[in-house]
Each structure stands twice: as C-alpha cells, then as structure tokens.
Write a protein that holds these residues in place. Structure first.
Motif, short mmCIF file in Angstrom:
data_model
loop_
_atom_site.label_atom_id
_atom_site.label_comp_id
_atom_site.label_asym_id
_atom_site.label_seq_id
_atom_site.Cartn_x
_atom_site.Cartn_y
_atom_site.Cartn_z
N GLY A 238 0.80 -1.21 0.00
CA GLY A 238 0.00 0.00 0.00
C GLY A 238 0.84 1.27 0.00
N CYS A 239 0.19 2.38 -0.23
CA CYS A 239 0.89 3.67 -0.35
C CYS A 239 0.97 4.35 1.01
N THR A 240 2.18 4.60 1.46
CA THR A 240 2.44 5.33 2.70
C THR A 240 3.32 6.51 2.38
N SER A 241 3.07 7.65 2.99
CA SER A 241 3.89 8.82 2.70
C SER A 241 5.32 8.59 3.19
N ILE A 242 6.26 9.18 2.49
CA ILE A 242 7.66 9.00 2.85
C ILE A 242 7.95 9.61 4.22
N ARG A 381 9.44 1.64 2.18
CA ARG A 381 8.50 2.29 1.27
C ARG A 381 9.01 2.07 -0.15
N ILE A 382 8.21 1.37 -0.96
CA ILE A 382 8.62 1.01 -2.32
C ILE A 382 7.61 1.59 -3.30
N THR A 383 8.11 2.27 -4.32
CA THR A 383 7.23 2.75 -5.39
C THR A 383 7.55 2.10 -6.73
N ILE A 384 8.78 1.59 -6.89
CA ILE A 384 9.14 1.00 -8.18
C ILE A 384 10.16 -0.12 -8.06
N SER A 385 10.89 -0.19 -6.97
CA SER A 385 12.01 -1.12 -6.86
C SER A 385 11.56 -2.55 -6.56
#
Length: 500
Positions: A238-242, A381-385
């Motif tokens: 899921g999306c968590t703020s940095i 926190r991963i967005t692409i890796s």
C-alpha cells in the motif's frame, strides 16, 4: 522530402525538469506519442496521444493512438517525445490489442525510467492522478506543429477513483481526474506514482453533466503485457507517505539500536561469567593438584622415616647389610619427599587466553562474510524497486563485495551511489551491530542527476583506501547529499543474516 524533414524534426527540442516527488518521478517516463501519415511526400494525417515507459526502451499507449501506424506501417511515422532531454525518437509498434485498446511501442536512442504497476487493492474514493498531454491544453498553448514534438513536462490532474466498470467487454476504471483527447495512453496513478490504469476515454458532459474518465484497468494491462511477453515491475504494498515511513523507521531504528546495545551488554556479561567460571575451574584444579603433590610428599616422608627406623631393628639382629640398604632407601625417600614438597605447585592460576572461551562480541570494522538481506516491509517504502533479497559480502573496514568502500559514520557504514546509466541516487547504509541494511533512493530528474554526477566527481571503485582517499570519498558523498531533494522517494530496509 517532407517525410525526411519530419523525421529530422523528431530529433530536436528542449525539455523542462520535473519536481522531486512521486508523481514527477513517474513523469520522467511519460511520453507524447505522435503519429504522422505521409503519402507522396505530403502530410495527410497527424495525431498524438500519451504513453509511459514500461521498460527503458518500450512504451505503453492506447491502440487507437497508433491505429494508423498499425494499418499503414509504411506510410505512418511514430514519434516518441520524452518529457526530458533534447531529442525525440522514432518508434515501432511491436504489440497491438484493439480489444483492450492497448499497444506497445519500441524505440532506440535513449533509456527512460520505467513505471511500475500497482497490484494491490484500490477502493472507491482513493486519490488518483493522471499524467499526459491533453489536446485542449496543446490547442491553447502550442504556437506551431514543432511544439508537438518538443519535450515538455506532462500535465498533471487529480481526482478520485469512482469505481470499476466494463466497457465493450473490457474492465475499466472510472475516475474524476480531468483528462482530454491527447491523454489517451497516458497513465492513471495512485498517489505514490504507481500505474493503476491507462487513460482511454471520457464521457461527454451535456447540459451541465459531470465528465468522467475511463482508464483501462490494471488487470487488463497486466494481461496485455503478459501476452506480449513484456516483463514489468509490479508493487503490491500500500501507499504510505515517505514522511510517515521515515518517522516510523527512525523509531524502529532507535529500538533496534537499543536492543543491539542491550544484547551487546548481555553478551559481555555472559562472556564475563563464562570466563569467570573457566577461571574458577582452573583455580580449583590447581588447588587440587597442589594438595595431591603435598600428600605425595608426606607419604614419601613417612615411608622414608619408617624404612630408616627399621634399619636399627635389622642392625640389632646382625643384619648389617640389610640395615645399610634400609637406611639408603629411607634416606632417598625422605630426600625425594623434600624435593617434591619444595617443587609443589603454588596454587596460583596462569591460564593462557587461548584456553578461555572466546568473546562473541564483534568489532564495528570486523568482516561478517556473506550475508543475505531480506526486506522488512513494515519499515520500507517502495514505489518501483524490486523487493527481492539482496546478497552482500561484508568485508573488514567497510569493504563490500570486495570492491565497494563504505565510509564509517556514527557506528554505521554509508555509501552514496550515483550511477551513470540510471536516474536514481542511492544512499546505502549498514549497521554491523543490528545487521540492518538500507537503501534510500532518490528518483531524480535529468538535471538533478547531472548535478549529482558533477558533485560526485570520479570515485575509484576499490577498497582498503588510505586515510586521505577515505577523506576525499567522505567529502564527495557530502557534496552529493547537498544536491539531493529534501525527501527521498523510496526507502528499502533489510534484515541481514549469514548466508551460511
């Protein structure tokens, strides 16, 4: 002649840089897709849409954007116009699915940062962002046809996910992000910049009706890429703020450091107790040996005295020879007893260090050997890796894999990597006490990468540097950190264990 001029025009232009955030990071790989139809050196058709990189040299767009190129490949030029740089490139359609309204374009001459698909759950009301090149904006701002082939930042619009629908047998996402013709083929993103759909159509607003956008759903996109045998990055977390993740990770890091310090103290106490037990055992054995020797000396003394005493009895009986032997043997026994007593052990312990249990506490610059590092999802926190395990070979004094030197800093070892062929700066860190390895990644614009490379300078890829070289490396890393954005895009945290 016109065809040649158009092809030449596709190689020129200026780019504007993107800001350092998750959406802008994805925007680095968003492109304008231009189609130009030429018959007998005359332009008979012109169209454009949007697309995004799924691999460094491959673009996803809508099938209807490149429909002319698919039907008339010899008469239609496909142009790929990146958001950054100074050139545009000619592409070729390599996969086409009219049912799903998706196409895959290949081009050469540059490498774009690929986007990642988000495969986790999305619910109605979740924030979404659209990136692309809406035609109504172009009509308002373009001064000539050259503006359509000049690299520029994609237009960003925000909305919410309104639900999933089926349109002509294809699953689509209904959303409220503002799009227009020209956005076709551009990505629909979650707020962390992961692709959740491909913008394809809009509803017509009549008599004040609201306008909604349709995007080809992630499930359809994944199926299309699978059928095209095109690998892609996918993220399910899921999306968590940095900001939240960095704060949570700092707390977790503090706890891990405290736990490691406590474990180190416990290990030191246990080692001290173990060594004390070993010393006490040695003292006991030394005392027992001293007592045994003294008892032996006493027995020899008593035996010698008895034998000497028997000599008088033998003399009285006229056995002089036997009496002499008795005196000799008894005297020798007494002499041996005296020697044994004098040479008795002192009872003091003199145990060599090699005979004591070895300490289990390693020094910060000690080699740990081959380690396998596994991602800690709740600290990352991963967005692409990729989230796969990372093997490292941790050598003495911060030498990694036998060739990469890390710099000691506050009990940790750090290294800042600025690659020449990728638009990402990685700040790597390893704590030998907790065996936590982290990779903090900044997804940079082209201009940002150029500044980072200039600050980095030339760094020798060797270990065992002297003090002067280590000082220079520390200075280069500080210079790179100074040009990085305030916040990273990703932080991957791993727990490392011995690979053996």
């Amino acid at each position: 002649m016109i065809r040649l001029l158009l092809l030449i025009a596709l190689t020129f232009g200026l780019a504007s840089s993107a800001s350092a955030d998750d959406i802008a990071a994805t925007g680095r790989g968003v492109v304008r897709v231009v189609t130009i139809a030429v018959v007998d050196d005359q332009v008979v058709g012109f169209g454009h849409g949007s697309g995004f990189a799924i691999a460094p040299n491959r673009i996803v767009t809508n099938a209807h954007v490149v429909d002319l190129a698919e039907r008339y490949p010899d008469n239609v030029v496909v142009g790929i116009v990146p958001t950054e740089g100074s050139k545009s490139y000619q592409g070729k359609v390599i996969a086409y699915d009219s049912q799903r309204d998706l196409a895959l374009i290949e081009f050469t001459g540059a490498r774009l940062p690929p986007s990642a698909l988000y495969t986790g759950p999305m619910t109605e009301g979740d924030a979404v962002v659209s990136l692309g090149f809406p035609g109504n904006v172009d009509l308002a701002t373009a001064r000539s046809a050259a503006d359509y082939i000049r690299p520029m930042t994609p237009v960003r619009s925000e909305g919410v996910l309104s639900g999933r629908r089926v349109l002509s047998g294809v699953e689509v996402l209904l959303h409220t992000a503002s799009i227009a013709r020209g956005n076709s083929g551009g990505p629909l993103l979650d707020r962390c910049g992961r692709v959740i759909g491909v913008n394809s159509a809009i509803t017509r607003g009549e008599e004040g009706d609201s306008t909604f956008g349709f995007a080809i759903a992630d499930t359809e996109l994944a199926g299309f890429l699978h059928d095209a045998k095109q690998p892609y990055a996918s993220i399910g977390t899921g999306c968590t703020s940095i900001e939240d993740r960095l704060r949570q990770d700092a707390d977790a890091d503090a706890r891990a450091t405290a736990d490691a310090a406590s474990a180190k103290r416990d290990a030191a106490t246990q080692d001290a107790m173990t060594r004390e037990v070993a010393l006490e055992k040695a003292r006991t054995e030394a005392g027992r040996a001293r007592e045994n020797v003294m008892a032996l000396a006493g027995l020899l003394l008593v035996a010698g005295a008895l034998v000497i005493g028997s000599a008088g009895l033998l003399e009285s009986r006229g056995q002089r020879r036997q009496a002499i032997w008795a005196v000799s043997i008894g005297g020798l026994s007494v002499l041996v007893a005296i020697v044994v007593f004098v040479l008795r052990p002192s009872g003091e312990v003199d145990v060599p260090l090699s005979a004591l249990p070895k300490t289990r506490i390693s020094t910060p610059d000690a080699a740990l050997g081959k380690l396998m590092c596994t991602l800690i999802p709740e600290r990352s926190r991963i967005t692409i890796s990729s989230s796969e395990d990372v093997p490292i070979d941790w050598g003495a004094k911060g030498c990694v894999n036998g060739k990469t030197q890390y710099v000691a800093a506050n009990g940790r070892w750090d290294r800042v990597l600025v690659p020449d062929a990728e638009q990402t700066v990685s700040v790597l860190s390893f704590d030998p006490a907790t065996r936590v390895y982290s990779n903090t990644r900044y997804l940079m614009s082209a201009a940002g990468m150029e500044a980072a490379r200039t600050a980095r300078g030339v760094v020798p890829n060797v270990c065992n540097m002297d003090e002067a070289a280590l000082g220079r490396l520390a200075g280069q890393q500080a210079a790179v950190r100074a040009v990085l954005p305030p916040l990273p895009n990703e932080k991957l945290v791993y727990s490392c264990k011995s690979a053996r």
